[in-house]
Write a protein that holds these residues in place. Structure first.
Motif, PDB file in Angstrom:
ATOM      1  N   SER A 184     -14.947   1.731   7.902  1.00 49.16           N
ATOM      2  CA  SER A 184     -14.997   0.292   7.637  1.00 49.16           C
ATOM      3  C   SER A 184     -13.607  -0.248   7.329  1.00 49.16           C
ATOM      4  O   SER A 184     -12.662   0.505   7.071  1.00 49.16           O
ATOM      5  CB  SER A 184     -15.926   0.009   6.449  1.00 49.16           C
ATOM      6  OG  SER A 184     -17.248   0.358   6.753  1.00 49.16           O
ATOM      7  N   GLU A 185     -13.499  -1.562   7.352  1.00 47.63           N
ATOM      8  CA  GLU A 185     -12.257  -2.194   6.935  1.00 47.63           C
ATOM      9  C   GLU A 185     -12.008  -1.902   5.451  1.00 47.63           C
ATOM     10  O   GLU A 185     -12.951  -1.749   4.673  1.00 47.63           O
ATOM     11  CB  GLU A 185     -12.338  -3.703   7.151  1.00 47.63           C
ATOM     12  CG  GLU A 185     -12.408  -4.122   8.608  1.00 47.63           C
ATOM     13  CD  GLU A 185     -11.172  -3.711   9.393  1.00 47.63           C
ATOM     14  OE1 GLU A 185     -10.048  -3.913   8.871  1.00 47.63           O
ATOM     15  OE2 GLU A 185     -11.321  -3.191  10.505  1.00 47.63           O
ATOM     16  N   ILE A 186     -10.739  -1.847   5.079  1.00 41.12           N
ATOM     17  CA  ILE A 186     -10.387  -1.588   3.684  1.00 41.12           C
ATOM     18  C   ILE A 186     -10.785  -2.791   2.836  1.00 41.12           C
ATOM     19  O   ILE A 186     -10.442  -3.934   3.156  1.00 41.12           O
ATOM     20  CB  ILE A 186      -8.881  -1.294   3.554  1.00 41.12           C
ATOM     21  CG1 ILE A 186      -8.539   0.005   4.305  1.00 41.12           C
ATOM     22  CG2 ILE A 186      -8.470  -1.195   2.088  1.00 41.12           C
ATOM     23  CD1 ILE A 186      -7.066   0.272   4.447  1.00 41.12           C
ATOM     24  N   THR A 187     -11.526  -2.523   1.769  1.00 38.76           N
ATOM     25  CA  THR A 187     -12.037  -3.596   0.930  1.00 38.76           C
ATOM     26  C   THR A 187     -12.182  -3.145  -0.515  1.00 38.76           C
ATOM     27  O   THR A 187     -12.529  -1.974  -0.766  1.00 38.76           O
ATOM     28  CB  THR A 187     -13.410  -4.089   1.445  1.00 38.76           C
ATOM     29  OG1 THR A 187     -13.980  -4.989   0.483  1.00 38.76           O
ATOM     30  CG2 THR A 187     -14.380  -2.941   1.673  1.00 38.76           C
ATOM     31  N   THR A 188     -11.971  -4.068  -1.427  1.00 37.84           N
ATOM     32  CA  THR A 188     -12.156  -3.749  -2.842  1.00 37.84           C
ATOM     33  C   THR A 188     -13.617  -3.443  -3.149  1.00 37.84           C
ATOM     34  O   THR A 188     -13.917  -2.815  -4.164  1.00 37.84           O
ATOM     35  CB  THR A 188     -11.712  -4.922  -3.741  1.00 37.84           C
ATOM     36  OG1 THR A 188     -12.504  -6.081  -3.430  1.00 37.84           O
ATOM     37  CG2 THR A 188     -10.248  -5.235  -3.544  1.00 37.84           C
ATOM     38  N   GLU A 189     -14.527  -3.887  -2.284  1.00 37.18           N
ATOM     39  CA  GLU A 189     -15.948  -3.652  -2.526  1.00 37.18           C
ATOM     40  C   GLU A 189     -16.363  -2.204  -2.271  1.00 37.18           C
ATOM     41  O   GLU A 189     -17.422  -1.778  -2.719  1.00 37.18           O
ATOM     42  CB  GLU A 189     -16.796  -4.603  -1.671  1.00 37.18           C
ATOM     43  CG  GLU A 189     -16.656  -6.062  -2.084  1.00 37.18           C
ATOM     44  CD  GLU A 189     -16.885  -6.245  -3.584  1.00 37.18           C
ATOM     45  OE1 GLU A 189     -17.986  -5.902  -4.058  1.00 37.18           O
ATOM     46  OE2 GLU A 189     -15.957  -6.721  -4.278  1.00 37.18           O
ATOM     47  N   VAL A 190     -15.528  -1.471  -1.528  1.00 39.58           N
ATOM     48  CA  VAL A 190     -15.764  -0.038  -1.315  1.00 39.58           C
ATOM     49  C   VAL A 190     -14.432   0.660  -1.605  1.00 39.58           C
ATOM     50  O   VAL A 190     -13.629   0.897  -0.693  1.00 39.58           O
ATOM     51  CB  VAL A 190     -16.243   0.275   0.124  1.00 39.58           C
ATOM     52  CG1 VAL A 190     -16.543   1.771   0.275  1.00 39.58           C
ATOM     53  CG2 VAL A 190     -17.471  -0.552   0.466  1.00 39.58           C
ATOM     54  N   PRO A 191     -14.165   0.963  -2.873  1.00 43.85           N
ATOM     55  CA  PRO A 191     -12.845   1.495  -3.236  1.00 43.85           C
ATOM     56  C   PRO A 191     -12.419   2.731  -2.447  1.00 43.85           C
ATOM     57  O   PRO A 191     -11.223   2.935  -2.226  1.00 43.85           O
ATOM     58  CB  PRO A 191     -13.004   1.800  -4.730  1.00 43.85           C
ATOM     59  CG  PRO A 191     -14.013   0.806  -5.201  1.00 43.85           C
ATOM     60  CD  PRO A 191     -15.000   0.698  -4.071  1.00 43.85           C
ATOM     61  N   ALA A 192     -13.380   3.541  -1.989  1.00 47.34           N
ATOM     62  CA  ALA A 192     -13.007   4.728  -1.222  1.00 47.34           C
ATOM     63  C   ALA A 192     -12.314   4.387   0.087  1.00 47.34           C
ATOM     64  O   ALA A 192     -11.615   5.238   0.655  1.00 47.34           O
ATOM     65  CB  ALA A 192     -14.241   5.592  -0.950  1.00 47.34           C
ATOM     66  N   THR A 193     -12.469   3.146   0.580  1.00 46.45           N
ATOM     67  CA  THR A 193     -11.771   2.768   1.814  1.00 46.45           C
ATOM     68  C   THR A 193     -10.262   2.769   1.627  1.00 46.45           C
ATOM     69  O   THR A 193      -9.515   2.890   2.602  1.00 46.45           O
ATOM     70  CB  THR A 193     -12.219   1.381   2.327  1.00 46.45           C
ATOM     71  OG1 THR A 193     -11.981   0.394   1.304  1.00 46.45           O
ATOM     72  CG2 THR A 193     -13.695   1.385   2.707  1.00 46.45           C
TER      73      THR A 193
END
Length: 260
Positions: free
Chosen positions: A229-238
């Protein structure tokens, strides 16, 4: 006979094993090789360690290597990712108790070389304590290797959704999904702490090598998000997509949703 599929995606090494047992042995071997090479060089091996179900077999294999192959932990410095807050170190749910049960009590690590966030630090002292934790890691030249699991929210350590890429060791509020996942260990969600002290994403980023482990189809969706996925604060593992030296070590179940 084990089989492993190694590939690279967006700069991240992805290693998929038949099962979590073979994967755990491979991770333990990487750790053992690091410890040995550092020992031969007269240096300390600085390890960032994780808790939870995911790394248990890794620790079991390290214990076996210590008992059967004379792997010594005398030159090892450890820093744990996190600890519930507040939390007494003698409580069965504490990460102090976890690490003692699953690793430290069974190897020759020097107790003074073990660092786990203090769940009893006074609230007024937490900020200074967290800064000192960062400084202590830096004083040893940084983490040589950081082990990670991944939570259903995409958290690494207790860096919940909303965590920034430059976040450092700090006190955080736990997501309700994370607390729900821990409820069984606390005899109900009402008893799960609402906060924790955790290394930050920025702390993890500075490790020379990062190994994120995930087992089973239950982790497949969040693994896919973390890697693809796109890097996002909603999925810190990104955020791991941006870091150097990252390896995802998966069993077949955790890899089922990847497009690799």
């Amino acid at each position: 006979m084990k089989t492993v599929n190694n590939t690279t995606y967006k700069g991240t090494t992805v290693s998929v094993y038949d099962n979590k047992h073979e994967a755990s042995i491979a991770v333990a071997q990487q750790i053992a090789d690091l410890i040995k090479s550092k020992n031969e060089a007269g240096e300390k091996a600085v390890l960032g360690l994780a808790t939870g179900a995911t790394p248990i077999e890794v620790y079991n294999e390290l214990i076996r290597m210590h008992k059967e192959e004379e792997l010594s932990f005398q030159n090892v410095i450890t820093f744990n990712l996190d600890e519930y807050y507040p939390m007494e170190p003698t409580a069965k749910q504490s990460y102090v108790a976890f690490m003692n049960e699953h690793l430290f009590d069974h190897v020759d690590v020097v107790k003074e070389h073990v660092n786990i966030p203090d769940g009893e630090i006074a609230s007024d002292d937490v900020a200074a304590y967290c800064e000192a934790y960062e400084q202590k890691i830096t004083s040893y030249g940084g983490l040589d290797l950081q082990l990670l699991g991944i939570g259903r929210t995409g958290h690494v350590g207790f860096n919940e959704p909303g965590s920034t890429v430059d976040s450092l060791t700090r006190l955080v509020e736990l997501n309700e999904v994370t607390r729900a996942d821990a409820a069984a260990n606390f005899d109900g969600i009402a008893h799960v702490p609402t906060h924790a002290i955790t290394m930050g994403v920025g702390t993890i980023a500075k490790a020379k090598k990062i190994i994120l482990m995930a087992w089973g189809e239950g982790k497949a969706e969040i693994v896919q998000k973390a890697l693809e996925s796109e890097i996002t604060t909603e999925v810190p593992a990104t955020y791991l997509q941006e870091f150097d030296g990252v390896e995802m070590v998966l069993d077949k179940g955790a890899a089922t949703k990847l497009s690799l």
